[in-house]
Design a protein around this motif. Structure first.
Motif, PDB file in Angstrom:
ATOM      1  N   ARG A  25       0.804  -1.224   0.000  1.00  0.00           N
ATOM      2  CA  ARG A  25       0.000   0.000   0.000  1.00  0.00           C
ATOM      3  C   ARG A  25       0.838   1.274   0.000  1.00  0.00           C
ATOM      4  O   ARG A  25       0.613   2.166  -0.835  1.00  0.00           O
ATOM      5  N   PRO A  26       1.797   1.409   0.916  1.00  0.00           N
ATOM      6  CA  PRO A  26       2.537   2.675   0.927  1.00  0.00           C
ATOM      7  C   PRO A  26       3.490   2.867  -0.249  1.00  0.00           C
ATOM      8  O   PRO A  26       3.701   3.997  -0.701  1.00  0.00           O
ATOM      9  N   LEU A  27       4.073   1.790  -0.764  1.00  0.00           N
ATOM     10  CA  LEU A  27       5.051   1.945  -1.837  1.00  0.00           C
ATOM     11  C   LEU A  27       4.406   2.151  -3.202  1.00  0.00           C
ATOM     12  O   LEU A  27       4.931   2.877  -4.037  1.00  0.00           O
ATOM     13  N   TRP A  28       3.251   1.519  -3.441  1.00  0.00           N
ATOM     14  CA  TRP A  28       2.621   1.651  -4.755  1.00  0.00           C
ATOM     15  C   TRP A  28       1.416   2.575  -4.741  1.00  0.00           C
ATOM     16  O   TRP A  28       1.042   3.103  -5.786  1.00  0.00           O
ATOM     17  N   GLN A  29       0.789   2.754  -3.611  1.00  0.00           N
ATOM     18  CA  GLN A  29      -0.341   3.680  -3.491  1.00  0.00           C
ATOM     19  C   GLN A  29      -1.353   3.493  -4.625  1.00  0.00           C
ATOM     20  O   GLN A  29      -1.793   4.444  -5.274  1.00  0.00           O
ATOM     21  N   ASP A  30      -1.713   2.242  -4.836  1.00  0.00           N
ATOM     22  CA  ASP A  30      -2.668   1.868  -5.880  1.00  0.00           C
ATOM     23  C   ASP A  30      -3.830   1.155  -5.205  1.00  0.00           C
ATOM     24  O   ASP A  30      -3.675   0.071  -4.648  1.00  0.00           O
ATOM     25  N   LYS A  31      -5.001   1.769  -5.231  1.00  0.00           N
ATOM     26  CA  LYS A  31      -6.158   1.197  -4.538  1.00  0.00           C
ATOM     27  C   LYS A  31      -6.534  -0.181  -5.079  1.00  0.00           C
ATOM     28  O   LYS A  31      -7.196  -0.961  -4.385  1.00  0.00           O
ATOM     29  N   ARG A  32      -6.098  -0.516  -6.268  1.00  0.00           N
ATOM     30  CA  ARG A  32      -6.422  -1.820  -6.853  1.00  0.00           C
ATOM     31  C   ARG A  32      -5.709  -2.968  -6.137  1.00  0.00           C
ATOM     32  O   ARG A  32      -6.056  -4.135  -6.347  1.00  0.00           O
ATOM     33  N   ILE A  33      -4.756  -2.653  -5.294  1.00  0.00           N
ATOM     34  CA  ILE A  33      -4.101  -3.675  -4.484  1.00  0.00           C
ATOM     35  C   ILE A  33      -5.131  -4.440  -3.668  1.00  0.00           C
ATOM     36  O   ILE A  33      -4.998  -5.649  -3.435  1.00  0.00           O
TER      37      ILE A  33
END
Length: 272
Positions: free
Chosen positions: A159-167
């Motif tokens: 979450r913090p490194l990619w900041q992509d809600k699709r995770i």
């Protein structure tokens, strides 16, 4: 402490364990490294074979389920060996895209492996210490000398490194209410496609977004991770971006309140 006091303490604590509050995204700088010049890939074929053999499409609204009771001892050994190989790798030596796929696949493989080690179990929430809601804070692996839990992988790395809600559509918590486990491994090549497909799949499933008696009912994923999905307006924009035409039209017209729900029962396939 007397036995009576202990039971009073348990009765006081247990009600607080029935609701799972999602951890916040918390940056862990040690993992914020990559080698963008690297052309190396990571082989996830064993995980792909496992998914092909044991992931089933449910005939009802439950989505893809895992035939845990059908997994052979040989395939359990292969899964264990796959996890051991992944954890022997330092992902920071690879590109960011390879890393993201690596962490998603590792998370999902560790979760399936955890269920298999404890099967039969009705819900993943029954695992872990008696005082916790599930096993997510347990150390399950060690990568590059760092002990990692599932929560570490999701909330301190992905979450913090990619900041992509699709995770949130990619990592699977072994529950029927969770976004479905992907039918193939994530890789640097298919990452963007699979993340978008995962978002579209969940949002168009009843367990993701549904209207019940005219009221909008969403998965609690959107409540737990409000900090990632943003305001109600931002969330509705996100949902409409991935909704089919019929659902998008209903979302565009809707101005009422939102209810949330989630099914923690195990994502187990019980058919043949």
């Amino acid at each position: 402490m007397t036995r009576a006091t202990l039971w009073l303490l348990i009765l006081f604590i247990l009600p607080t364990l029935t609701v799972q509050a999602a951890p916040s995204s918390k940056y862990w700088g040690v993992w914020d490294k990559s080698n963008e010049k690297s052309l190396k890939a990571i082989d996830h074929s064993v995980w792909g074979q496992f998914l092909e053999r044991y992931l089933r499409n449910s005939p009802d609204v439950e989505g893809r389920l895992v035939a845990y009771d059908k997994v052979t001892s040989e395939d359990r050994k292969r899964l264990t060996a796959y996890i051991e190989r992944l954890t022997s790798i330092d992902p920071r030596q690879y590109s960011r895209a390879v890393q993201m796929a690596y962490w998603i696949n590792l998370y999902n493989a560790l979760t399936v492996d955890l269920i298999l080690k404890n099967y039969p179990v009705k819900s993943i929430t029954k695992l872990g210490p008696w005082y916790s809601f599930g096993p997510w804070d347990e150390s399950l692996a060690k990568v590059a000398g760092e002990s990692l839990s599932l929560n570490d992988i999701e909330h301190r790395i992905l979450r913090p490194l990619w900041q992509d809600k699709r995770i949130h559509y990619a990592v699977n918590c072994a529950s029927k209410g969770c976004p479905d486990l992907a039918s193939e491994p994530y890789t640097a090549v298919n990452l963007e496609r699979m993340l978008s497909e995962a978002a579209q799949r969940f949002i168009n499933q009843e367990k993701g977004v549904e209207f019940v008696d005219g009221k909008l009912v969403l998965s609690r994923v959107y409540e737990w991770y409000g900090e990632d999905f943003g305001s109600k307006k931002d969330l509705m924009t996100h949902l409409k971006a991935h909704a089919n035409d019929k659902l998008k039209l209903r979302l565009e017209k809707y101005t009422g309140p939102v209810d949330y729900r989630y099914d923690w029962s195990l994502n187990v396939y019980k058919g043949r």
